[in-house]
Design a protein around this motif. Structure first.
Motif, PDB file in Angstrom:
ATOM      1  N   VAL A   8      12.789  17.362  48.709  1.00 19.30           N
ATOM      2  CA  VAL A   8      11.446  16.932  49.235  1.00 19.30           C
ATOM      3  C   VAL A   8      10.633  16.299  48.317  1.00 19.30           C
ATOM      4  O   VAL A   8      10.570  16.493  47.248  1.00 19.30           O
ATOM      5  CB  VAL A   8      10.819  18.647  49.302  1.00 19.30           C
ATOM      6  CG1 VAL A   8       9.382  18.331  49.631  1.00 19.30           C
ATOM      7  CG2 VAL A   8      11.576  19.350  50.251  1.00 19.30           C
ATOM      8  N   THR A   9      10.037  15.220  48.966  1.00 17.01           N
ATOM      9  CA  THR A   9       9.393  14.235  48.207  1.00 17.01           C
ATOM     10  C   THR A   9       7.771  14.444  48.603  1.00 17.01           C
ATOM     11  O   THR A   9       7.342  14.360  49.741  1.00 17.01           O
ATOM     12  CB  THR A   9       9.595  12.755  48.701  1.00 17.01           C
ATOM     13  OG1 THR A   9      11.170  12.491  48.250  1.00 17.01           O
ATOM     14  CG2 THR A   9       8.813  11.774  47.794  1.00 17.01           C
ATOM     15  N   VAL A  10       6.924  14.701  47.601  1.00 21.36           N
ATOM     16  CA  VAL A  10       5.580  14.898  47.704  1.00 21.36           C
ATOM     17  C   VAL A  10       4.645  13.628  47.051  1.00 21.36           C
ATOM     18  O   VAL A  10       5.266  13.271  46.130  1.00 21.36           O
ATOM     19  CB  VAL A  10       5.181  16.277  47.167  1.00 21.36           C
ATOM     20  CG1 VAL A  10       5.769  17.368  48.013  1.00 21.36           C
ATOM     21  CG2 VAL A  10       5.741  16.556  45.619  1.00 21.36           C
ATOM     22  N   HIS A  11       3.771  13.284  47.553  1.00 21.72           N
ATOM     23  CA  HIS A  11       3.020  12.208  47.149  1.00 21.72           C
ATOM     24  C   HIS A  11       1.746  12.503  46.617  1.00 21.72           C
ATOM     25  O   HIS A  11       0.918  13.153  47.363  1.00 21.72           O
ATOM     26  CB  HIS A  11       2.857  11.205  48.184  1.00 21.72           C
ATOM     27  CG  HIS A  11       2.233   9.858  47.790  1.00 21.72           C
ATOM     28  ND1 HIS A  11       2.769   8.946  46.807  1.00 21.72           N
ATOM     29  CD2 HIS A  11       0.866   9.439  47.826  1.00 21.72           C
ATOM     30  CE1 HIS A  11       1.945   8.118  46.479  1.00 21.72           C
ATOM     31  NE2 HIS A  11       0.726   8.048  47.199  1.00 21.72           N
ATOM     32  N   ASP A  12       1.428  12.130  45.410  1.00 23.45           N
ATOM     33  CA  ASP A  12       0.138  12.530  44.696  1.00 23.45           C
ATOM     34  C   ASP A  12      -0.624  11.646  44.696  1.00 23.45           C
ATOM     35  O   ASP A  12      -0.710  10.528  43.657  1.00 23.45           O
ATOM     36  CB  ASP A  12       0.444  13.234  43.154  1.00 23.45           C
ATOM     37  CG  ASP A  12      -0.531  13.638  42.541  1.00 23.45           C
ATOM     38  OD1 ASP A  12      -1.816  13.330  42.915  1.00 23.45           O
ATOM     39  OD2 ASP A  12      -0.496  14.109  41.229  1.00 23.45           O
ATOM     40  N   GLN A  13      -1.682  11.126  45.827  1.00 28.39           N
ATOM     41  CA  GLN A  13      -2.263   9.685  45.874  1.00 28.39           C
ATOM     42  C   GLN A  13      -3.334   9.690  44.456  1.00 28.39           C
ATOM     43  O   GLN A  13      -3.331   8.348  44.339  1.00 28.39           O
ATOM     44  CB  GLN A  13      -3.019  10.074  47.206  1.00 28.39           C
ATOM     45  CG  GLN A  13      -3.381   8.423  47.388  1.00 28.39           C
ATOM     46  CD  GLN A  13      -3.867   8.436  48.791  1.00 28.39           C
ATOM     47  OE1 GLN A  13      -4.606   9.269  49.356  1.00 28.39           O
ATOM     48  NE2 GLN A  13      -3.610   7.534  49.875  1.00 28.39           N
TER      49      GLN A  13
ATOM     50  N   THR B  12       6.860   8.688  40.309  1.00 29.25           N
ATOM     51  CA  THR B  12       7.196   7.338  40.473  1.00 29.25           C
ATOM     52  C   THR B  12       6.049   6.835  41.397  1.00 29.25           C
ATOM     53  O   THR B  12       5.818   7.376  42.509  1.00 29.25           O
ATOM     54  CB  THR B  12       8.562   7.742  41.328  1.00 29.25           C
ATOM     55  OG1 THR B  12       9.467   8.060  40.448  1.00 29.25           O
ATOM     56  CG2 THR B  12       9.118   5.812  41.371  1.00 29.25           C
ATOM     57  N   ARG B  13       5.796   5.444  41.062  1.00 33.92           N
ATOM     58  CA  ARG B  13       4.756   4.795  41.720  1.00 33.92           C
ATOM     59  C   ARG B  13       5.567   4.210  43.055  1.00 33.92           C
ATOM     60  O   ARG B  13       6.620   4.081  43.383  1.00 33.92           O
ATOM     61  CB  ARG B  13       4.533   3.448  41.182  1.00 33.92           C
ATOM     62  CG  ARG B  13       3.381   3.624  40.053  1.00 33.92           C
ATOM     63  CD  ARG B  13       2.060   4.015  40.832  1.00 33.92           C
ATOM     64  NE  ARG B  13       0.707   4.117  39.800  1.00 33.92           N
ATOM     65  CZ  ARG B  13      -0.523   4.454  40.322  1.00 33.92           C
ATOM     66  NH1 ARG B  13      -0.680   4.227  41.483  1.00 33.92           N
ATOM     67  NH2 ARG B  13      -1.349   4.605  39.503  1.00 33.92           N
ATOM     68  N   GLU B  14       4.861   4.472  44.513  1.00 36.36           N
ATOM     69  CA  GLU B  14       5.302   4.277  45.736  1.00 36.36           C
ATOM     70  C   GLU B  14       4.757   2.729  45.927  1.00 36.36           C
ATOM     71  O   GLU B  14       3.575   2.368  45.785  1.00 36.36           O
ATOM     72  CB  GLU B  14       4.702   5.039  46.580  1.00 36.36           C
ATOM     73  CG  GLU B  14       5.355   6.512  46.589  1.00 36.36           C
ATOM     74  CD  GLU B  14       6.510   6.587  47.225  1.00 36.36           C
ATOM     75  OE1 GLU B  14       7.157   5.782  47.903  1.00 36.36           O
ATOM     76  OE2 GLU B  14       7.296   7.581  47.047  1.00 36.36           O
ATOM     77  N   ASN B  15       5.800   1.918  46.500  1.00 37.02           N
ATOM     78  CA  ASN B  15       5.475   0.737  47.007  1.00 37.02           C
ATOM     79  C   ASN B  15       5.886   0.365  48.268  1.00 37.02           C
ATOM     80  O   ASN B  15       5.246  -0.688  48.902  1.00 37.02           O
ATOM     81  CB  ASN B  15       6.079  -0.438  46.146  1.00 37.02           C
ATOM     82  CG  ASN B  15       5.889  -0.417  44.835  1.00 37.02           C
ATOM     83  OD1 ASN B  15       4.571  -0.451  44.483  1.00 37.02           O
ATOM     84  ND2 ASN B  15       6.675  -0.356  43.890  1.00 37.02           N
ATOM     85  N   GLY B  16       6.386   1.457  49.041  1.00 39.36           N
ATOM     86  CA  GLY B  16       6.704   1.365  50.575  1.00 39.36           C
ATOM     87  C   GLY B  16       5.941   1.261  51.691  1.00 39.36           C
ATOM     88  O   GLY B  16       6.058   0.734  52.851  1.00 39.36           O
ATOM     89  N   ASP B  17       4.718   1.777  51.322  1.00 44.32           N
ATOM     90  CA  ASP B  17       3.515   2.135  52.433  1.00 44.32           C
ATOM     91  C   ASP B  17       2.341   1.830  51.766  1.00 44.32           C
ATOM     92  O   ASP B  17       2.026   2.394  50.658  1.00 44.32           O
ATOM     93  CB  ASP B  17       3.670   3.530  52.893  1.00 44.32           C
ATOM     94  CG  ASP B  17       2.769   4.021  53.875  1.00 44.32           C
ATOM     95  OD1 ASP B  17       1.614   3.094  54.139  1.00 44.32           O
ATOM     96  OD2 ASP B  17       3.105   4.531  54.931  1.00 44.32           O
TER      97      ASP B  17
ATOM     98  N   GLY C 189      -0.275   6.259  45.174  1.00 47.69           N
ATOM     99  CA  GLY C 189      -0.282   7.150  43.811  1.00 47.69           C
ATOM    100  C   GLY C 189       1.265   7.189  43.583  1.00 47.69           C
ATOM    101  O   GLY C 189       2.104   6.329  43.445  1.00 47.69           O
ATOM    102  N   VAL C 190       1.679   8.443  43.145  1.00 50.54           N
ATOM    103  CA  VAL C 190       2.986   8.502  42.501  1.00 50.54           C
ATOM    104  C   VAL C 190       3.699   9.641  43.528  1.00 50.54           C
ATOM    105  O   VAL C 190       3.082  10.618  44.220  1.00 50.54           O
ATOM    106  CB  VAL C 190       2.879   9.257  41.170  1.00 50.54           C
ATOM    107  CG1 VAL C 190       2.476   7.954  40.059  1.00 50.54           C
ATOM    108  CG2 VAL C 190       2.052  10.285  40.836  1.00 50.54           C
ATOM    109  N   SER C 191       4.866   9.753  43.515  1.00 51.91           N
ATOM    110  CA  SER C 191       5.943  10.536  44.097  1.00 51.91           C
ATOM    111  C   SER C 191       6.787  11.408  43.309  1.00 51.91           C
ATOM    112  O   SER C 191       7.137  10.805  42.404  1.00 51.91           O
ATOM    113  CB  SER C 191       6.376  10.141  45.549  1.00 51.91           C
ATOM    114  OG  SER C 191       5.619   9.434  46.451  1.00 51.91           O
ATOM    115  N   ASN C 192       6.998  12.696  43.656  1.00 48.77           N
ATOM    116  CA  ASN C 192       7.983  13.473  43.072  1.00 48.77           C
ATOM    117  C   ASN C 192       8.819  14.045  44.053  1.00 48.77           C
ATOM    118  O   ASN C 192       8.437  14.386  45.000  1.00 48.77           O
ATOM    119  CB  ASN C 192       7.378  14.528  42.272  1.00 48.77           C
ATOM    120  CG  ASN C 192       6.630  14.013  41.028  1.00 48.77           C
ATOM    121  OD1 ASN C 192       7.258  13.732  39.945  1.00 48.77           O
ATOM    122  ND2 ASN C 192       5.236  13.775  41.247  1.00 48.77           N
TER     123      ASN C 192
END
Length: 373
Positions: A129-134, A178-183, A188-191
């Motif tokens: 499960v990948t959650v994004h912390d914007q 991890t920093r997101e670059n795809g969208d 923010g970062v994802s875990n």
């Protein structure tokens, strides 16, 4: 001329106020499950830049009904949270309203609770499960649940008793991940959190709670998934849409729902015989020119292997798209037959199908008849 200038000025003021309101919402709301995508982020991902496409009604009917109820559910995909919960999630979020965080924000996210053919991600029983912390809030913890085998998100609203807690994490420091670059909206970062869900097959919901670290701010996300086996899939709607969605074509839509979803069940009397069934009809949402309805089919005292529900619209209503049943129309006469996965019902068992329809003026609730085999 003066009146035209004043009208134009008023319009500009409204648009500026709307931009500021949405910007303020976005500034205070920061995250979602992005894989498997939450219902609201998934709708944004697929249709946020194409919300005027009429294909949404047939290709993605649950996103379409949520858009019709309130476009903000999609545009504010990162704002599904409640404050002041103090760790008592079940006390603040009632069963049947988990996907809307207890209808946080009024009706904004209420349509996310509706059962139906939400787009589901195919996953294995061991998945991440990948959650994004914007906004780099960090987390006091994540709670990750998966529905128990036997729950059917096509026909049931999610309740606490349907869930099994499979993972409770520890703390994540602000900015960890991890920093997101795809969208481009994911800045923010994802875990990613490893989950094992043995014994699941077919359609399920992954339910995630994120307790952010910066305050008592709690996010709630429903993600639809399909485990191997069980034939869950994403059934293809069978009807052709007769209505094109008409949201406000701006990056910050101001459309609000024209009616709060209401349920108006009308029971029918089951026919006689060894095998019987009954059906109830409920309008779950209305808007200018359209509506959504659910029909619950219940077996009688003997198990059945299939059912057919029939009714006649009195006010010229028409079915646009459907899920959970094969629907045929002949003028105002409608016939709905079970699909492969919901025809067999035990004694007293029930299932639900739904549809989106068009209306002009009155929308009287029809009388249903149900025949079982």
């Amino acid at each position: 001329m003066v009146l035209r200038v004043l009208a134009l000025a008023a319009t500009v003021v409204v648009l500026v106020a709307t931009v500021l309101a949405v910007t303020r919402d976005s500034a205070s709301a920061h995250g979602s499950t992005i894989n498997p995508a939450s219902r609201n982020y998934g709708c944004w991902k697929r249709w946020g830049n194409d919300f005027q496409n009429p294909n949404m009604a047939t290709q993605d009917p649950m996103c379409w009904q949520a858009w019709q109820a309130d476009p903000s559910a999609m545009w504010n995909w990162n704002g599904l949270y409640r404050e002041g919960v103090a760790g008592d999630h079940q006390g603040h979020v009632p069963s049947g309203q988990l996907c809307s965080a207890g209808e946080t924000g009024g009706v904004r996210y209420a349509a996310l609770d509706n059962p139906g053919n939400w787009q589901a991600a195919n996953i294995s029983n061991n998945f991440n499960v990948t959650v994004h912390d914007q906004a780099l809030h960090g987390a006091d913890y994540f709670l990750i649940y998966v529905t128990r085998q036997g729950f059917n998100p096509l026909t049931q609203r999610l309740g606490w008793s349907n869930l099994e807690l499979l993972k409770e994490t520890g703390r994540y420091a602000p900015g960890a991940g991890t920093r997101e670059n795809g969208d481009p909206v994911l800045n923010g970062v994802s875990n990613s959190i490893a989950i094992s869900a043995p014994g699941r097959t077919g359609r399920h919901i992954v339910f995630v709670i994120w307790k952010a670290s910066h305050s008592d701010q709690n996010y709630y996300w429903c993600s639809d998934v399909n485990f191997p086996g069980g034939g869950g899939g994403n059934p293809t709607p069978t009807a052709t849409p007769t209505r094109t969605p008409t949201p406000t074509p701006t990056a910050t839509p101001t459309r609000t729902p024209t009616a709060t979803p209401t349920r108006t069940p009308v029971p029918t009397t089951p026919p006689g015989g060894a095998r019987s069934c009954s059906a109830t009809y409920a309008v779950t949402g209305t808007w200018n020119g359209g509506f959504q309805a659910d029909v619950r089919v219940t077996a009688g005292s003997t198990a059945i292997s299939g059912w057919t529900v029939s009714w006649t619209f009195a006010n010229g209503q028409a079915v646009s798209s459907t899920w959970g049943a094969n629907i045929a129309s002949s003028g105002s006469s409608i016939t709905a037959r079970n699909v492969d996965y919901n025809g067999s019902l035990g004694s007293g068992g029930s299932t639900t199908f739904g549809f989106v329809g068009s209306q002009s003026g009155s929308n009287a609730v029809p009388t249903l008849s149900c025949a079982a085999v």
